[in-house]
Motif scaffolding. Structure first.
Motif, mmCIF file in Angstrom:
data_model
loop_
_atom_site.group_PDB
_atom_site.id
_atom_site.type_symbol
_atom_site.label_atom_id
_atom_site.label_comp_id
_atom_site.label_asym_id
_atom_site.label_seq_id
_atom_site.Cartn_x
_atom_site.Cartn_y
_atom_site.Cartn_z
ATOM 1 N N ASN A 75 0.835 -1.191 0.000
ATOM 2 C CA ASN A 75 0.000 0.000 0.000
ATOM 3 C C ASN A 75 0.880 1.255 0.000
ATOM 4 O OD1 ASN A 75 -1.449 2.200 1.824
ATOM 5 N ND2 ASN A 75 -2.995 1.036 0.717
ATOM 6 N N VAL A 76 0.599 2.174 -0.919
ATOM 7 C CA VAL A 76 1.386 3.400 -1.050
ATOM 8 C C VAL A 76 1.328 4.226 0.245
ATOM 9 C CG1 VAL A 76 1.629 5.573 -2.319
ATOM 10 C CG2 VAL A 76 1.130 3.452 -3.564
ATOM 11 N N GLY A 77 0.157 4.349 0.839
ATOM 12 C CA GLY A 77 0.026 5.102 2.085
ATOM 13 C C GLY A 77 0.860 4.501 3.203
ATOM 14 N N HIS A 78 0.877 3.184 3.296
ATOM 15 C CA HIS A 78 1.671 2.488 4.312
ATOM 16 C C HIS A 78 3.157 2.798 4.139
ATOM 17 C CE1 HIS A 78 3.031 -0.766 6.942
ATOM 18 N NE2 HIS A 78 3.812 -1.168 5.956
ATOM 19 N N VAL A 79 3.623 2.768 2.905
ATOM 20 C CA VAL A 79 5.031 3.065 2.636
ATOM 21 C C VAL A 79 5.353 4.495 3.053
ATOM 22 C CG1 VAL A 79 6.804 3.280 0.842
ATOM 23 C CG2 VAL A 79 5.183 1.359 0.775
ATOM 24 N N VAL A 80 4.523 5.429 2.649
ATOM 25 C CA VAL A 80 4.768 6.837 2.976
ATOM 26 C C VAL A 80 4.781 7.045 4.491
ATOM 27 C CG1 VAL A 80 3.805 9.183 2.823
ATOM 28 C CG2 VAL A 80 3.938 7.732 0.780
ATOM 29 N N ARG A 81 3.814 6.494 5.190
ATOM 30 C CA ARG A 81 3.772 6.641 6.653
ATOM 31 C C ARG A 81 5.031 6.095 7.322
ATOM 32 N NH1 ARG A 81 -1.479 5.458 5.488
ATOM 33 N NH2 ARG A 81 -3.042 6.885 6.309
ATOM 34 N N ASN A 82 5.570 5.004 6.790
ATOM 35 C CA ASN A 82 6.733 4.383 7.403
ATOM 36 C C ASN A 82 8.052 5.034 7.002
ATOM 37 O OD1 ASN A 82 6.114 1.851 9.126
ATOM 38 N ND2 ASN A 82 4.631 1.841 7.456
ATOM 39 N N MET A 83 8.080 5.748 5.917
ATOM 40 C CA MET A 83 9.318 6.390 5.479
ATOM 41 C C MET A 83 9.430 7.833 5.969
ATOM 42 S SD MET A 83 11.052 4.176 4.052
ATOM 43 C CE MET A 83 10.575 2.478 3.973
ATOM 44 N N GLU A 84 8.320 8.473 6.195
ATOM 45 C CA GLU A 84 8.332 9.846 6.704
ATOM 46 C C GLU A 84 8.421 9.821 8.224
ATOM 47 O OE1 GLU A 84 8.167 12.955 5.072
ATOM 48 O OE2 GLU A 84 8.516 11.777 3.268
ATOM 49 N N ASP A 85 9.211 10.719 8.773
ATOM 50 C CA ASP A 85 9.314 10.768 10.233
ATOM 51 C C ASP A 85 8.655 12.008 10.817
ATOM 52 O OD1 ASP A 85 11.131 12.655 9.410
ATOM 53 O OD2 ASP A 85 12.865 11.723 10.362
ATOM 54 N N ASP A 86 8.138 12.876 9.954
ATOM 55 C CA ASP A 86 7.534 14.103 10.454
ATOM 56 C C ASP A 86 6.440 14.555 9.481
ATOM 57 O OD1 ASP A 86 6.910 16.525 11.628
ATOM 58 O OD2 ASP A 86 8.837 17.464 11.190
ATOM 59 N N PHE A 87 5.226 14.579 9.964
ATOM 60 C CA PHE A 87 4.110 15.044 9.142
ATOM 61 C C PHE A 87 3.636 16.434 9.562
ATOM 62 C CE2 PHE A 87 3.797 10.503 8.188
ATOM 63 C CZ PHE A 87 3.615 10.549 6.818
ATOM 64 N N THR A 88 4.481 17.180 10.239
ATOM 65 C CA THR A 88 4.126 18.525 10.644
ATOM 66 C C THR A 88 4.068 19.402 9.395
ATOM 67 O OG1 THR A 88 5.227 18.209 12.753
ATOM 68 C CG2 THR A 88 4.764 20.475 12.108
ATOM 69 N N LEU A 89 2.888 19.936 9.110
ATOM 70 C CA LEU A 89 2.709 20.743 7.908
ATOM 71 C C LEU A 89 3.124 22.194 8.124
ATOM 72 C CD1 LEU A 89 -0.723 19.378 6.656
ATOM 73 C CD2 LEU A 89 1.567 18.705 5.948
ATOM 74 N N VAL A 90 2.952 22.680 9.338
ATOM 75 C CA VAL A 90 3.299 24.049 9.684
ATOM 76 C C VAL A 90 4.040 24.003 11.012
ATOM 77 C CG1 VAL A 90 2.380 26.363 10.157
ATOM 78 C CG2 VAL A 90 1.224 24.889 8.529
ATOM 79 N N GLU A 91 5.092 24.802 11.148
ATOM 80 C CA GLU A 91 5.948 24.737 12.329
ATOM 81 C C GLU A 91 5.171 24.825 13.641
ATOM 82 O OE1 GLU A 91 9.479 27.328 14.399
ATOM 83 O OE2 GLU A 91 9.222 27.459 12.234
ATOM 84 N N TRP A 92 4.187 25.693 13.700
ATOM 85 C CA TRP A 92 3.474 25.898 14.960
ATOM 86 C C TRP A 92 2.311 24.939 15.157
ATOM 87 C CZ3 TRP A 92 -1.469 26.930 13.695
ATOM 88 C CH2 TRP A 92 -1.707 27.561 12.481
#
Length: 146
Positions: A75-92
Motif C-alpha cells: 500500500n502506497v500510504g503504508h510506505v509513505v507513513r513508514n518512510m516519513e518521520d515528520d508530518f508537521t505541515l506548519v511549524e506551529w
C-alpha cells in the motif's frame, strides 16, 4: 507538503524492483545507475524496506533484491507513513494559541490535520500494483497557479 527524498527513493525502489519479471533480482547498483541515487543512500532505503517486509534481499555473488509480497499487497500510504518521520505541515501546528501567537491557530490546526488525514487516505487507496499497471485514475487535474 513535500515528501522527503528518502520516501521518494523508497517508492522508486519498489517500482523498479516490482517491474522485474518472474522474481528476477535487482541490484542496488542497477537502481543507483537508473535513478542517479547514491548506492550508500539506497542501501539504507533497501534495509528499511526489508525491515518492513516489503522486499527480500539476497546477499553474495549473484544476490540482489525482489519484492517479498505481491505488488497488490504493498500500500502506497503504508510506505509513505513508514518512510516519513515528520508530518508537521506548519511549524506551529499543535502548539497552543499562546505559543503560535495566533488566536485562530487552534482552528487552523484542525484544518491542517484534516487535510493531512485526507492526503494519507487518498494514498491508502493505491497499491504498488496500481502504479505498476498504470491503473491509477486521475479524478481531477489542477493547474498550479490558477
Amino acid at each position: 507538503m513535500r515528501l522527503k527524498k528518502y520516501t521518494d527513493y523508497s517508492l522508486r525502489v519498489l517500482v523498479y524492483v516490482g517491474s522485474k519479471e518472474n522474481g528476477e533480482l535487482s541490484s542496488i547498483k542497477e537502481i543507483s545507475d537508473s535513478f542517479g541515487i547514491s548506492q550508500n543512500h539506497l542501501s539504507k532505503i533497501v534495509h528499511e524496506l526489508s525491515k518492513l517486509g516489503l522486499i527480500d534481499t539476497i546477499r553474495g555473488r549473484g544476490g540482489g533484491m525482489r519484492l517479498a509480497v505481491e505488488p497488490v499487497d504493498i500500500n502506497v500510504g503504508h510506505v509513505v507513513r513508514n518512510m516519513e518521520d515528520d508530518f508537521t505541515l506548519v511549524e506551529w501546528l499543535g502548539k497552543s494559541e499562546h505559543d503560535c501567537g495566533l488566536n485562530t491557530g487552534y482552528a487552523l490546526t484542525h484544518i491542517f490535520n484534516d487535510a493531512l488525514t485526507l492526503f494519507l487516505q487518498e494514498l491508502d487507496k493505491y497499491s504498488l500494483h496500481d502504479v505498476l499497471m498504470n491503473t491509477v485514475e486521475v479524478n481531477s487535474v489542477m493547474e498550479i497557479g490558477e
